[in-house]
Scaffold this active site. Structure first.
Site, mmCIF file in Angstrom:
data_model
loop_
_atom_site.group_PDB
_atom_site.id
_atom_site.type_symbol
_atom_site.label_atom_id
_atom_site.label_comp_id
_atom_site.label_asym_id
_atom_site.label_seq_id
_atom_site.Cartn_x
_atom_site.Cartn_y
_atom_site.Cartn_z
ATOM 1 N N ASP A 194 39.632 43.377 32.192
ATOM 2 C CA ASP A 194 39.236 43.530 33.866
ATOM 3 C C ASP A 194 40.017 44.384 34.292
ATOM 4 O OD1 ASP A 194 37.533 43.618 36.350
ATOM 5 O OD2 ASP A 194 39.463 42.234 36.767
ATOM 6 N N ASP A 211 40.703 44.981 38.473
ATOM 7 C CA ASP A 211 41.131 44.145 39.616
ATOM 8 C C ASP A 211 41.433 43.087 39.687
ATOM 9 O OD1 ASP A 211 40.608 46.454 41.763
ATOM 10 O OD2 ASP A 211 38.569 46.684 40.875
#
Length: 225
Positions: free
Chosen positions: A12, A14
């Site tokens: 991921d 963010d």
């Protein structure tokens, strides 16, 4: 594309590699205010990383109303104001490089739309270490739906048993679990250890630098073809 190395680490972005979660909270808070919907910031924070339509369903009860659609547009505009102030979390670039050097396919697997993803990739500035990138625009539904993780596995050419995901939110952990992939959590998104482990995280570290410092005794040390 060259033959797959047989293992993959999916990331991921963010809150995991880039310090951006609270900028998302600010953008959503302002967006809801702009359409006359008061939503407490802590409720928004708990849903950051979730598919945008699902977030609206959770907070407004619908993603189809005029207010919901307007809020989504405002959020995009408000978050754009933060883009030039985002920064990498400690060790982010070094961790990706180290894993690539160890022979793993490094894949970015994010819910971010293409316009935001382009900025995040520019911040990372390590394209040579990346095997593939998949974002929210590549699937019908983003996390916690497993589609992004499944797409990342397909692009890496590996099965779930030979991959590990790294993420900061319950939605990363749940999406990985639904795809059969183990997930390491990081605290840098502002989510507690207990919530990450309750969602299924197999280990939790402070941030990319902490995971890099403990790489040889982390679950990634056991990742082999």
């Amino acid at each position: 594309m060259a033959d797959s190395p047989g293992t993959a680490v999916l990331f991921d972005i963010d809150g995991t590699l880039v310090d951006s979660n609270f900028q998302h909270v600010d953008a959503w808070t302002r967006a809801f205010d702009a359409v006359g919907e008061r939503v407490d910031a802590w409720r928004i924070h708990r849903l950051i990383g979730m598919d945008g339509s699902m977030l609206l369903e959770e907070l407004l009860g619908t993603s189809e109303s005029d207010a919901a659609q307007q809020a989504k547009a405002f959020q995009t505009a408000y978050f754009a104001e933060h883009l030039d102030r985002l920064h990498l979390l400690p060790g982010a670039r070094e961790l990706l490089g180290a894993l690539s050097d160890r022979g793993h396919a490094v894949v970015l697997a994010t819910s971010a739309p293409e316009n935001e993803l382009a900025v995040l990739r520019g911040l990372l500035d390590i394209e040579g270490a990346l095997w593939a990138v998949t974002g929210g625009d590549d699937v019908e539904a983003a996390k916690p739906d497993p589609g992004i993780v499944q797409n990342a596995l397909a692009q890496a050419g590996v099965d779930a048993d030979h991959a590990v995901m790294v993420g900061d939110a319950m939605w990363d952990v749940r999406a990985a679990g639904r795809a059969g992939v183990r997930c390491i959590g990081v605290r840098s998104g502002g989510v507690s250890d207990s919530e990450l482990t309750d969602a299924g995280a197999i280990a939790v570290y402070d941030d990319p630098a902490d995971l890099l410092a403990h790489l040889d005794d982390s679950p990634l040390a056991d990742l082999r073809p």
